[in-house]
Scaffold this motif. Structure first.
Motif, PDB file in Angstrom:
ATOM      1  N   MET A  42      35.354  15.397 -27.489  1.00  0.00           N
ATOM      2  CA  MET A  42      34.298  15.374 -26.474  1.00  0.00           C
ATOM      3  C   MET A  42      33.136  16.270 -26.929  1.00  0.00           C
ATOM      4  O   MET A  42      33.323  17.191 -27.713  1.00  0.00           O
ATOM      5  CB  MET A  42      34.831  15.895 -25.136  1.00  0.00           C
ATOM      6  N   LYS A  43      31.989  15.969 -26.432  1.00  0.00           N
ATOM      7  CA  LYS A  43      30.858  16.886 -26.622  1.00  0.00           C
ATOM      8  C   LYS A  43      30.097  17.022 -25.313  1.00  0.00           C
ATOM      9  O   LYS A  43      30.071  16.098 -24.485  1.00  0.00           O
ATOM     10  CB  LYS A  43      29.941  16.401 -27.735  1.00  0.00           C
ATOM     11  N   TYR A  44      29.525  18.176 -25.132  1.00  0.00           N
ATOM     12  CA  TYR A  44      28.841  18.488 -23.871  1.00  0.00           C
ATOM     13  C   TYR A  44      27.378  18.032 -23.938  1.00  0.00           C
ATOM     14  O   TYR A  44      26.655  18.327 -24.885  1.00  0.00           O
ATOM     15  CB  TYR A  44      28.901  19.986 -23.594  1.00  0.00           C
ATOM     16  N   ASN A  45      26.980  17.256 -22.908  1.00  0.00           N
ATOM     17  CA  ASN A  45      25.599  16.782 -22.787  1.00  0.00           C
ATOM     18  C   ASN A  45      24.835  17.751 -21.899  1.00  0.00           C
ATOM     19  O   ASN A  45      25.103  17.845 -20.690  1.00  0.00           O
ATOM     20  CB  ASN A  45      25.586  15.367 -22.211  1.00  0.00           C
ATOM     21  N   LYS A  53      32.881  11.579 -24.135  1.00  0.00           N
ATOM     22  CA  LYS A  53      33.788  11.329 -25.264  1.00  0.00           C
ATOM     23  C   LYS A  53      33.018  10.587 -26.352  1.00  0.00           C
ATOM     24  O   LYS A  53      32.193   9.726 -26.083  1.00  0.00           O
ATOM     25  CB  LYS A  53      35.012  10.518 -24.820  1.00  0.00           C
ATOM     26  N   TYR A  54      33.313  10.944 -27.597  1.00  0.00           N
ATOM     27  CA  TYR A  54      32.647  10.238 -28.677  1.00  0.00           C
ATOM     28  C   TYR A  54      33.626   9.759 -29.752  1.00  0.00           C
ATOM     29  O   TYR A  54      33.244   9.043 -30.660  1.00  0.00           O
ATOM     30  CB  TYR A  54      31.538  11.090 -29.306  1.00  0.00           C
ATOM     31  N   ASP A  55      34.897  10.126 -29.620  1.00  0.00           N
ATOM     32  CA  ASP A  55      35.878   9.622 -30.587  1.00  0.00           C
ATOM     33  C   ASP A  55      37.277   9.699 -29.989  1.00  0.00           C
ATOM     34  O   ASP A  55      37.670  10.732 -29.438  1.00  0.00           O
ATOM     35  CB  ASP A  55      35.823  10.436 -31.883  1.00  0.00           C
TER      36      ASP A  55
END
Length: 337
Positions: A42-45, A53-55
């Motif tokens: 995950m990465k924080y927007n 989630k990106y992967d």
């Protein structure tokens, strides 16, 4: 992510849902052989102040490297010892060894022993049964309670259901339609196969849905298309088989509740109608019935009833050998080495 189970198949694949999204589906097979693990990155927007989630990746980890928990083993040691004592009880003698493997290809003593017991116990006209183990052997001589888990590993009960003669034919057409390939030449495989997601040839249908009948004499035409494979010649005692007659048919509760699709998709019954057809539900589980039957008889002759056969015989023989190689050649070579 979907964590699947129950069907005992190991897989790790992505399937597109109706929204066009890729969904990771993992199944860790059976008997705790694998455990499914998923990594979600995950990465924080900063703008939405939400994690995105990106992967997503997943895998099935084989568990054969794990030692059993010592505390767990100690806690249940007495129970395990008691169970081992129970299943080691001798119950009778088998005249010859019997293998579930052969039940995938034709009429054998493995499934026919189940047929014999079901017919004797319920006094039904016709019995439906299938192999419930894929590749096991019960050796000749003294048999024990533990061997009955090879012969009958599921905790079913028996249903006695009435069916018309033409419905019995439709049932068998469905069963052999999902089981046997329509052979175009003697060089074709006997069984229906498909490629799994790993590119291996596997059975198109679960082996425990390969249901046969006992109590009637019939042939299975390997050349014929679906709906025209089965020719019912007579009842097992030589009397006439009638398409409009009501017959008492015994089967296990999985099949009797619609499992495998034989009664729903094959015969065309709906759940309401199926419930009306049940004459009797037996309370003892099938394995217990088998154990008690063997204890009572003691000396059990193992043989095929020869109530059905596949034709042409030479096509069946060649197709059987091809199918055996597909399913078991690799395993047999590994055992030799």
């Amino acid at each position: 992510v979907v964590f699947a189970g129950h069907d005992h198949q190991e897989y790790n694949l992505k399937i597109e849902n109706i929204a066009g999204q890729k969904v990771l589906v993992l199944n860790p097979q059976s008997y705790a052989n694998f455990v499914s693990i998923v990594d979600i990155k995950m990465k924080y927007n900063n703008e939405t102040r939400k994690y995105e989630k990106y992967d997503i990746t997943g895998y099935n980890l084989q568990m054969n490297f794990c030692e059993a928990e010592k505390e767990f083993k100690q806690r249940f040691a007495n129970y395990i010892a008691e169970i081992k004592k129970i299943v080691s009880e001798p119950i009778g003698e088998f005249s010859r060894s019997v293998s579930s493997r052969e039940a995938l290809f034709g009429d054998t003593g493995f499934v026919d022993l189940i047929h014999r017991i079901q017919l004797d116990y319920t006094k039904a006209d016709i019995s439906f049964a299938a192999p419930l183990s894929y590749d096991v052997v019960i050796k000749r001589g003294t048999v024990h309670i533990r061997d009955m888990f090879k012969l009958y590993k599921f905790d079913n009960v028996l249903y006695l259901i009435y069916m018309k003669g033409y419905e019995i034919k439709k049932y068998l057409e469905f069963s052999f339609g999902i089981w046997f390939n329509r052979m175009r030449s003697p060089d074709d495989a006997l069984l229906n196969f498909r490629y799994n997601h790993q590119g291996d040839l596997v059975l198109s249908e679960k082996y425990y849905n390969f249901s046969t009948a006992a109590g009637i004499i019939y042939t299975v035409n390997l050349k014929a298309p679906l709906g025209y494979k089965i020719n019912i010649i007579s009842m097992a005692d030589g009397s006439q088989f009638e398409t409009e007659k009501d017959y008492k048919v015994v089967m296990n509760s999985y099949r009797g509740n619609g499992g495998g699709g034989h009664l729903f998709d094959g015969v065309g019954l709906d759940p309401t109608e199926l419930r009306k057809r049940i004459i009797h539900t037996y309370t003892d589980d099938v394995r217990s019935i088998i154990i008690n039957w063997i204890k009572q008889k003691q000396n059990i002759e193992i043989f095929a009833l020869k109530h059905w056969r596949a034709i042409p015989k030479n096509w069946w023989h060649k197709g059987r050998l091809i199918s055996i190689n597909v399913l078991f050649e690799k395993k047999d070579n590994e055992l030799k080495n």
